[in-house]
Design a protein around this motif. Structure first.
Motif, PDB file in Angstrom:
ATOM      1  N   ASN A  15       0.827  -1.215   0.000  1.00 51.67           N
ATOM      2  CA  ASN A  15       0.000   0.000   0.000  1.00 51.67           C
ATOM      3  C   ASN A  15       0.857   1.260   0.000  1.00 51.67           C
ATOM      4  O   ASN A  15       0.523   2.249  -0.656  1.00 51.67           O
ATOM      5  N   ALA A  16       1.954   1.228   0.743  1.00 52.13           N
ATOM      6  CA  ALA A  16       2.852   2.391   0.791  1.00 52.13           C
ATOM      7  C   ALA A  16       3.508   2.616  -0.569  1.00 52.13           C
ATOM      8  O   ALA A  16       3.595   3.753  -1.056  1.00 52.13           O
ATOM      9  N   ALA A  17       3.964   1.543  -1.187  1.00 53.19           N
ATOM     10  CA  ALA A  17       4.643   1.648  -2.482  1.00 53.19           C
ATOM     11  C   ALA A  17       3.697   2.130  -3.578  1.00 53.19           C
ATOM     12  O   ALA A  17       4.120   2.800  -4.523  1.00 53.19           O
ATOM     13  N   ALA A  18       2.400   1.813  -3.440  1.00 50.63           N
ATOM     14  CA  ALA A  18       1.411   2.214  -4.443  1.00 50.63           C
ATOM     15  C   ALA A  18       1.226   3.731  -4.504  1.00 50.63           C
ATOM     16  O   ALA A  18       0.707   4.253  -5.492  1.00 50.63           O
ATOM     17  N   THR A  19       1.661   4.436  -3.480  1.00 52.31           N
ATOM     18  CA  THR A  19       1.559   5.902  -3.472  1.00 52.31           C
ATOM     19  C   THR A  19       2.713   6.556  -4.227  1.00 52.31           C
ATOM     20  O   THR A  19       2.714   7.780  -4.398  1.00 52.31           O
ATOM     21  N   ASP A  20       3.707   5.754  -4.613  1.00 48.07           N
ATOM     22  CA  ASP A  20       4.940   6.249  -5.246  1.00 48.07           C
ATOM     23  C   ASP A  20       5.761   7.121  -4.298  1.00 48.07           C
ATOM     24  O   ASP A  20       6.559   7.962  -4.735  1.00 48.07           O
ATOM     25  N   ALA A  21       5.564   6.924  -3.009  1.00 48.04           N
ATOM     26  CA  ALA A  21       6.319   7.692  -2.012  1.00 48.04           C
ATOM     27  C   ALA A  21       7.759   7.203  -1.939  1.00 48.04           C
ATOM     28  O   ALA A  21       8.044   6.026  -2.161  1.00 48.04           O
ATOM     29  N   GLN A  22       8.646   8.133  -1.602  1.00 52.33           N
ATOM     30  CA  GLN A  22      10.046   7.791  -1.374  1.00 52.33           C
ATOM     31  C   GLN A  22      10.300   7.470   0.099  1.00 52.33           C
ATOM     32  O   GLN A  22      11.236   6.753   0.433  1.00 52.33           O
ATOM     33  N   TYR A  23       9.454   8.045   0.960  1.00 49.13           N
ATOM     34  CA  TYR A  23       9.655   7.918   2.402  1.00 49.13           C
ATOM     35  C   TYR A  23       8.412   7.357   3.088  1.00 49.13           C
ATOM     36  O   TYR A  23       7.282   7.709   2.741  1.00 49.13           O
ATOM     37  N   LEU A  24       8.645   6.511   4.066  1.00 51.78           N
ATOM     38  CA  LEU A  24       7.593   6.005   4.942  1.00 51.78           C
ATOM     39  C   LEU A  24       7.895   6.520   6.342  1.00 51.78           C
ATOM     40  O   LEU A  24       8.935   6.201   6.922  1.00 51.78           O
ATOM     41  N   ILE A  25       6.996   7.328   6.887  1.00 55.34           N
ATOM     42  CA  ILE A  25       7.248   8.038   8.139  1.00 55.34           C
ATOM     43  C   ILE A  25       6.271   7.560   9.212  1.00 55.34           C
ATOM     44  O   ILE A  25       5.108   7.271   8.928  1.00 55.34           O
ATOM     45  N   SER A  26       6.748   7.512  10.459  1.00 53.90           N
ATOM     46  CA  SER A  26       5.880   7.143  11.581  1.00 53.90           C
ATOM     47  C   SER A  26       6.413   7.740  12.876  1.00 53.90           C
ATOM     48  O   SER A  26       7.551   8.203  12.938  1.00 53.90           O
ATOM     49  N   THR A  27       5.572   7.697  13.901  1.00 60.82           N
ATOM     50  CA  THR A  27       5.987   8.114  15.246  1.00 60.82           C
ATOM     51  C   THR A  27       6.746   7.003  15.959  1.00 60.82           C
ATOM     52  O   THR A  27       7.383   7.261  16.979  1.00 60.82           O
ATOM     53  N   ASP A  28       6.659   5.773  15.430  1.00 58.22           N
ATOM     54  CA  ASP A  28       7.190   4.620  16.159  1.00 58.22           C
ATOM     55  C   ASP A  28       8.251   3.864  15.375  1.00 58.22           C
ATOM     56  O   ASP A  28       7.979   3.287  14.318  1.00 58.22           O
ATOM     57  N   MET A  29       9.466   3.878  15.937  1.00 57.74           N
ATOM     58  CA  MET A  29      10.590   3.205  15.297  1.00 57.74           C
ATOM     59  C   MET A  29      10.438   1.686  15.351  1.00 57.74           C
ATOM     60  O   MET A  29      11.027   0.972  14.530  1.00 57.74           O
ATOM     61  N   SER A  30       9.641   1.189  16.272  1.00 61.29           N
ATOM     62  CA  SER A  30       9.425  -0.253  16.352  1.00 61.29           C
ATOM     63  C   SER A  30       8.695  -0.752  15.104  1.00 61.29           C
ATOM     64  O   SER A  30       9.073  -1.771  14.515  1.00 61.29           O
ATOM     65  N   CYS A  31       7.657  -0.020  14.690  1.00 61.13           N
ATOM     66  CA  CYS A  31       6.962  -0.356  13.441  1.00 61.13           C
ATOM     67  C   CYS A  31       7.912  -0.242  12.254  1.00 61.13           C
ATOM     68  O   CYS A  31       7.951  -1.112  11.386  1.00 61.13           O
ATOM     69  N   LEU A  32       8.659   0.852  12.225  1.00 57.84           N
ATOM     70  CA  LEU A  32       9.553   1.105  11.098  1.00 57.84           C
ATOM     71  C   LEU A  32      10.681   0.081  11.022  1.00 57.84           C
ATOM     72  O   LEU A  32      11.121  -0.276   9.934  1.00 57.84           O
ATOM     73  N   MET A  33      11.145  -0.389  12.174  1.00 58.67           N
ATOM     74  CA  MET A  33      12.178  -1.426  12.211  1.00 58.67           C
ATOM     75  C   MET A  33      11.661  -2.699  11.537  1.00 58.67           C
ATOM     76  O   MET A  33      12.352  -3.318  10.712  1.00 58.67           O
ATOM     77  N   HIS A  34      10.442  -3.057  11.888  1.00 58.44           N
ATOM     78  CA  HIS A  34       9.815  -4.249  11.304  1.00 58.44           C
ATOM     79  C   HIS A  34       9.609  -4.074   9.801  1.00 58.44           C
ATOM     80  O   HIS A  34       9.981  -4.956   9.001  1.00 58.44           O
ATOM     81  N   LEU A  35       9.067  -2.935   9.407  1.00 57.26           N
ATOM     82  CA  LEU A  35       8.791  -2.680   8.000  1.00 57.26           C
ATOM     83  C   LEU A  35      10.068  -2.549   7.176  1.00 57.26           C
ATOM     84  O   LEU A  35      10.128  -2.987   6.024  1.00 57.26           O
ATOM     85  N   ASP A  36      11.101  -1.958   7.774  1.00 55.11           N
ATOM     86  CA  ASP A  36      12.358  -1.792   7.064  1.00 55.11           C
ATOM     87  C   ASP A  36      12.994  -3.148   6.760  1.00 55.11           C
ATOM     88  O   ASP A  36      13.614  -3.334   5.707  1.00 55.11           O
ATOM     89  N   GLY A  37      12.835  -4.080   7.674  1.00 55.76           N
ATOM     90  CA  GLY A  37      13.346  -5.431   7.431  1.00 55.76           C
ATOM     91  C   GLY A  37      12.676  -6.058   6.224  1.00 55.76           C
ATOM     92  O   GLY A  37      13.336  -6.695   5.386  1.00 55.76           O
ATOM     93  N   TYR A  38      11.358  -5.846   6.120  1.00 56.36           N
ATOM     94  CA  TYR A  38      10.633  -6.404   4.972  1.00 56.36           C
ATOM     95  C   TYR A  38      10.993  -5.661   3.686  1.00 56.36           C
ATOM     96  O   TYR A  38      11.125  -6.278   2.620  1.00 56.36           O
ATOM     97  N   ILE A  39      11.159  -4.334   3.787  1.00 66.79           N
ATOM     98  CA  ILE A  39      11.544  -3.530   2.619  1.00 66.79           C
ATOM     99  C   ILE A  39      12.869  -4.023   2.038  1.00 66.79           C
ATOM    100  O   ILE A  39      13.013  -4.191   0.821  1.00 66.79           O
ATOM    101  N   LYS A  40      13.834  -4.256   2.911  1.00 69.53           N
ATOM    102  CA  LYS A  40      15.149  -4.735   2.465  1.00 69.53           C
ATOM    103  C   LYS A  40      15.045  -6.128   1.845  1.00 69.53           C
ATOM    104  O   LYS A  40      15.718  -6.443   0.861  1.00 69.53           O
ATOM    105  N   HIS A  41      14.202  -6.975   2.433  1.00 69.08           N
ATOM    106  CA  HIS A  41      14.013  -8.321   1.906  1.00 69.08           C
ATOM    107  C   HIS A  41      13.364  -8.277   0.521  1.00 69.08           C
ATOM    108  O   HIS A  41      13.729  -9.054  -0.382  1.00 69.08           O
ATOM    109  N   LYS A  42      12.445  -7.352   0.340  1.00 68.29           N
ATOM    110  CA  LYS A  42      11.715  -7.237  -0.919  1.00 68.29           C
ATOM    111  C   LYS A  42      12.515  -6.488  -1.984  1.00 68.29           C
ATOM    112  O   LYS A  42      12.212  -6.571  -3.173  1.00 68.29           O
ATOM    113  N   GLY A  43      13.534  -5.727  -1.556  1.00 72.97           N
ATOM    114  CA  GLY A  43      14.339  -4.970  -2.496  1.00 72.97           C
ATOM    115  C   GLY A  43      13.702  -3.673  -2.933  1.00 72.97           C
ATOM    116  O   GLY A  43      13.990  -3.157  -4.017  1.00 72.97           O
ATOM    117  N   SER A  44      12.845  -3.121  -2.083  1.00 66.90           N
ATOM    118  CA  SER A  44      12.177  -1.849  -2.391  1.00 66.90           C
ATOM    119  C   SER A  44      13.110  -0.682  -2.097  1.00 66.90           C
ATOM    120  O   SER A  44      14.032  -0.783  -1.289  1.00 66.90           O
TER     121      SER A  44
END
Length: 239
Positions: A195-224
Protein backbone atom coordinates in the motif's frame (compact mmCIF):
# COMPACT_ATOMS: atom_id res chain seq x y z
CA UNK A 1 9.87 24.70 29.73
CA UNK A 2 11.80 21.81 31.27
CA UNK A 3 11.41 18.43 29.60
CA UNK A 4 12.61 15.03 30.78
CA UNK A 5 13.72 12.87 27.88
CA UNK A 6 12.58 9.25 27.88
CA UNK A 7 14.46 7.15 25.33
CA UNK A 8 13.08 3.62 24.82
CA UNK A 9 15.64 0.84 25.10
CA UNK A 10 15.52 -0.23 21.43
CA UNK A 11 16.06 3.35 20.26
CA UNK A 12 18.94 3.74 22.69
CA UNK A 13 20.56 0.56 21.37
CA UNK A 14 19.65 0.57 17.68
CA UNK A 15 18.53 4.05 16.59
CA UNK A 16 20.28 6.65 18.78
CA UNK A 17 20.10 9.24 15.98
CA UNK A 18 16.33 9.40 16.53
CA UNK A 19 16.92 10.44 20.14
CA UNK A 20 19.49 13.09 19.20
CA UNK A 21 17.16 14.50 16.56
CA UNK A 22 14.32 14.69 19.07
CA UNK A 23 16.58 16.72 21.37
CA UNK A 24 17.31 19.11 18.48
CA UNK A 25 13.59 19.51 17.77
CA UNK A 26 12.63 20.10 21.40
CA UNK A 27 15.41 22.63 21.93
CA UNK A 28 14.40 24.49 18.78
CA UNK A 29 10.85 24.55 20.13
CA UNK A 30 12.20 26.36 23.21
CA UNK A 31 12.53 23.51 25.71
CA UNK A 32 15.30 22.82 28.18
CA UNK A 33 15.95 19.10 27.76
CA UNK A 34 17.23 16.90 30.57
CA UNK A 35 18.21 13.24 30.42
CA UNK A 36 18.38 10.97 33.44
CA UNK A 37 21.09 8.42 32.63
CA UNK A 38 19.67 6.01 35.23
CA UNK A 39 16.62 5.31 33.07
CA UNK A 40 16.24 1.88 31.49
CA UNK A 41 13.02 0.34 30.13
CA UNK A 42 9.36 1.24 30.68
CA UNK A 43 8.58 -2.44 31.36
CA UNK A 44 6.38 -3.09 28.34
CA UNK A 45 8.24 -6.14 26.91
CA UNK A 46 8.01 -8.06 30.19
CA UNK A 47 4.38 -7.04 30.71
CA UNK A 48 3.32 -8.10 27.21
CA UNK A 49 5.11 -11.44 27.65
CA UNK A 50 3.05 -12.14 30.78
CA UNK A 51 5.73 -11.44 33.40
CA UNK A 52 3.63 -8.99 35.42
CA UNK A 53 5.65 -9.10 38.67
CA UNK A 54 8.95 -8.60 36.87
CA UNK A 55 7.38 -5.81 34.80
CA UNK A 56 6.16 -4.09 37.97
CA UNK A 57 9.73 -3.96 39.29
CA UNK A 58 10.91 -2.23 36.11
CA UNK A 59 7.90 0.09 36.14
CA UNK A 60 8.58 1.04 39.77
CA UNK A 61 12.10 2.07 38.78
CA UNK A 62 10.68 4.11 35.89
CA UNK A 63 8.35 5.98 38.26
CA UNK A 64 11.27 6.83 40.54
CA UNK A 65 13.55 7.84 37.66
CA UNK A 66 10.94 10.27 36.35
CA UNK A 67 9.65 11.68 39.60
CA UNK A 68 9.04 15.43 39.71
CA UNK A 69 6.79 17.80 37.81
CA UNK A 70 8.48 18.10 34.41
CA UNK A 71 6.90 16.87 31.21
CA UNK A 72 8.25 13.53 29.95
CA UNK A 73 8.60 13.27 26.17
CA UNK A 74 9.38 10.11 24.20
CA UNK A 75 9.95 9.33 20.50
CA UNK A 76 7.55 6.41 20.85
CA UNK A 77 3.77 6.26 21.14
CA UNK A 78 4.09 2.59 22.09
CA UNK A 79 6.03 3.29 25.29
CA UNK A 80 3.98 6.41 26.01
CA UNK A 81 0.75 4.47 25.63
CA UNK A 82 2.02 1.76 27.96
CA UNK A 83 2.87 4.27 30.71
CA UNK A 84 -0.44 6.07 30.33
CA UNK A 85 -2.76 3.07 30.07
CA UNK A 86 -1.15 0.13 31.85
CA UNK A 87 0.75 1.65 34.76
CA UNK A 88 -2.57 2.58 36.46
CA UNK A 89 -3.60 -1.09 36.25
CA UNK A 90 -0.31 -2.34 37.69
CA UNK A 91 -0.36 0.13 40.58
CA UNK A 92 -4.10 0.26 41.24
CA UNK A 93 -4.95 0.56 44.96
CA UNK A 94 -1.28 0.84 45.84
CA UNK A 95 0.65 3.58 47.65
CA UNK A 96 1.94 4.70 44.23
CA UNK A 97 -1.49 5.05 42.65
CA UNK A 98 -1.66 8.85 42.65
CA UNK A 99 1.98 9.25 41.64
CA UNK A 100 1.44 6.94 38.67
CA UNK A 101 -1.69 8.82 37.62
CA UNK A 102 0.23 12.10 37.60
CA UNK A 103 3.09 10.44 35.73
CA UNK A 104 0.75 9.39 32.93
CA UNK A 105 -0.60 12.92 32.64
CA UNK A 106 2.97 14.25 32.23
CA UNK A 107 4.06 11.69 29.62
CA UNK A 108 3.77 12.56 25.94
CA UNK A 109 4.78 11.27 22.53
CA UNK A 110 6.74 13.89 20.56
CA UNK A 111 4.08 15.05 18.06
CA UNK A 112 1.39 15.15 20.75
CA UNK A 113 3.64 17.29 22.93
CA UNK A 114 4.61 19.71 20.15
CA UNK A 115 1.04 20.29 18.96
CA UNK A 116 -1.07 20.01 22.11
CA UNK A 117 1.27 21.32 24.80
CA UNK A 118 3.66 23.71 23.04
CA UNK A 119 1.30 24.72 20.22
CA UNK A 120 4.14 24.38 17.69
CA UNK A 121 3.54 22.94 14.22
CA UNK A 122 6.36 24.45 12.12
CA UNK A 123 9.97 23.69 13.01
CA UNK A 124 11.39 25.08 9.77
CA UNK A 125 12.20 21.60 8.49
CA UNK A 126 12.78 20.72 4.86
CA UNK A 127 12.67 17.38 3.06
CA UNK A 128 12.24 17.27 -0.71
CA UNK A 129 10.16 14.38 -1.98
CA UNK A 130 6.97 12.43 -1.52
CA UNK A 131 6.11 10.63 1.72
CA UNK A 132 3.36 8.47 3.14
CA UNK A 133 2.56 8.11 6.84
CA UNK A 134 2.00 4.99 8.91
CA UNK A 135 -0.32 5.21 11.93
CA UNK A 136 1.10 2.94 14.62
CA UNK A 137 -1.51 1.03 16.61
CA UNK A 138 -0.24 2.55 19.86
CA UNK A 139 -0.36 6.12 18.55
CA UNK A 140 -3.80 5.72 17.04
CA UNK A 141 -5.55 3.58 19.63
CA UNK A 142 -3.72 4.09 22.92
CA UNK A 143 -2.62 7.74 22.58
CA UNK A 144 -5.42 8.95 20.26
CA UNK A 145 -2.84 10.55 17.94
CA UNK A 146 -3.97 10.98 14.35
CA UNK A 147 -3.71 14.56 13.06
CA UNK A 148 -0.76 15.73 15.16
CA UNK A 149 2.05 14.14 13.08
CA UNK A 150 0.26 15.03 9.87
CA UNK A 151 0.01 18.70 10.87
CA UNK A 152 3.74 18.73 11.53
CA UNK A 153 4.58 16.98 8.25
CA UNK A 154 2.35 19.32 6.25
CA UNK A 155 4.56 22.22 7.37
CA UNK A 156 7.77 20.53 6.18
CA UNK A 157 8.95 22.44 3.13
CA UNK A 158 9.37 20.42 -0.05
CA UNK A 159 7.47 17.41 1.31
CA UNK A 160 4.36 16.05 -0.37
CA UNK A 161 2.31 13.87 1.99
CA UNK A 162 0.14 11.18 0.36
CA UNK A 163 -2.15 8.83 2.26
CA UNK A 164 -1.93 5.10 1.55
CA UNK A 165 -4.86 2.68 1.48
CA UNK A 166 -5.79 1.00 4.78
CA UNK A 167 -3.54 3.45 6.60
CA UNK A 168 -4.91 2.47 10.02
CA UNK A 169 -4.16 -1.24 9.56
CA UNK A 170 -1.44 -2.76 11.77
CA UNK A 171 2.01 -3.27 10.26
CA UNK A 172 2.34 -6.73 11.83
CA UNK A 173 5.07 -6.05 14.38
CA UNK A 174 3.31 -6.09 17.75
CA UNK A 175 6.47 -6.92 19.70
CA UNK A 176 6.55 -10.66 20.41
CA UNK A 177 3.65 -11.12 17.98
CA UNK A 178 6.17 -10.91 15.12
CA UNK A 179 8.09 -13.82 16.66
CA UNK A 180 5.19 -16.01 17.77
CA UNK A 181 3.15 -15.54 14.59
CA UNK A 182 5.85 -14.92 11.99
CA UNK A 183 3.86 -15.89 8.84
CA UNK A 184 0.95 -13.60 9.81
CA UNK A 185 3.35 -10.82 10.73
CA UNK A 186 5.13 -11.06 7.37
CA UNK A 187 1.83 -11.03 5.48
CA UNK A 188 0.73 -7.89 7.34
CA UNK A 189 4.06 -6.19 6.56
CA UNK A 190 3.65 -7.15 2.90
CA UNK A 191 0.21 -5.55 2.80
CA UNK A 192 1.47 -2.37 4.45
CA UNK A 193 4.49 -2.01 2.15
CA UNK A 194 2.40 -2.80 -0.94
CA UNK A 195 0.00 0.00 0.00
CA UNK A 196 2.85 2.39 0.79
CA UNK A 197 4.64 1.65 -2.48
CA UNK A 198 1.41 2.21 -4.44
CA UNK A 199 1.56 5.90 -3.47
CA UNK A 200 4.94 6.25 -5.25
CA UNK A 201 6.32 7.69 -2.01
CA UNK A 202 10.05 7.79 -1.37
CA UNK A 203 9.66 7.92 2.40
CA UNK A 204 7.59 6.01 4.94
CA UNK A 205 7.25 8.04 8.14
CA UNK A 206 5.88 7.14 11.58
CA UNK A 207 5.99 8.11 15.25
CA UNK A 208 7.19 4.62 16.16
CA UNK A 209 10.59 3.20 15.30
CA UNK A 210 9.43 -0.25 16.35
CA UNK A 211 6.96 -0.36 13.44
CA UNK A 212 9.55 1.11 11.10
CA UNK A 213 12.18 -1.43 12.21
CA UNK A 214 9.81 -4.25 11.30
CA UNK A 215 8.79 -2.68 8.00
CA UNK A 216 12.36 -1.79 7.06
CA UNK A 217 13.35 -5.43 7.43
CA UNK A 218 10.63 -6.40 4.97
CA UNK A 219 11.54 -3.53 2.62
CA UNK A 220 15.15 -4.74 2.47
CA UNK A 221 14.01 -8.32 1.91
CA UNK A 222 11.71 -7.24 -0.92
CA UNK A 223 14.34 -4.97 -2.50
CA UNK A 224 12.18 -1.85 -2.39
CA UNK A 225 13.67 1.66 -2.53
CA UNK A 226 11.27 2.96 0.13
CA UNK A 227 13.12 4.64 3.00
CA UNK A 228 11.78 4.65 6.55
CA UNK A 229 12.10 7.80 8.69
CA UNK A 230 11.05 8.56 12.22
CA UNK A 231 9.08 11.80 12.60
CA UNK A 232 11.91 13.34 14.66
CA UNK A 233 14.38 12.75 11.81
CA UNK A 234 12.10 14.60 9.41
CA UNK A 235 11.46 17.54 11.75
CA UNK A 236 15.20 17.96 12.42
CA UNK A 237 16.10 17.92 8.73
CA UNK A 238 17.09 20.93 6.65
CA UNK A 239 18.16 23.39 9.34
Amino acid sequence: MNVQLFIPCFIDQLYPSVAFNMVKVLEKAGCTVQYNTNQTCCGQPAYNAGFRNEAKEVCTKFVKDFSGADYIVAPSASCTGFVRNYYPQLFNNSSMHNEVKTLGERTYELSDFLINVLGVDDLGARLDGKATYHDSCAALRECKIKQEPRRLLQKVKGLELVEMNDVETCCGFGGTFAVKFEPISIAMADQKITNAAATDAQYLISTDMSCLMHLDGYIKHKGSNLKVLHLAEVLANGW
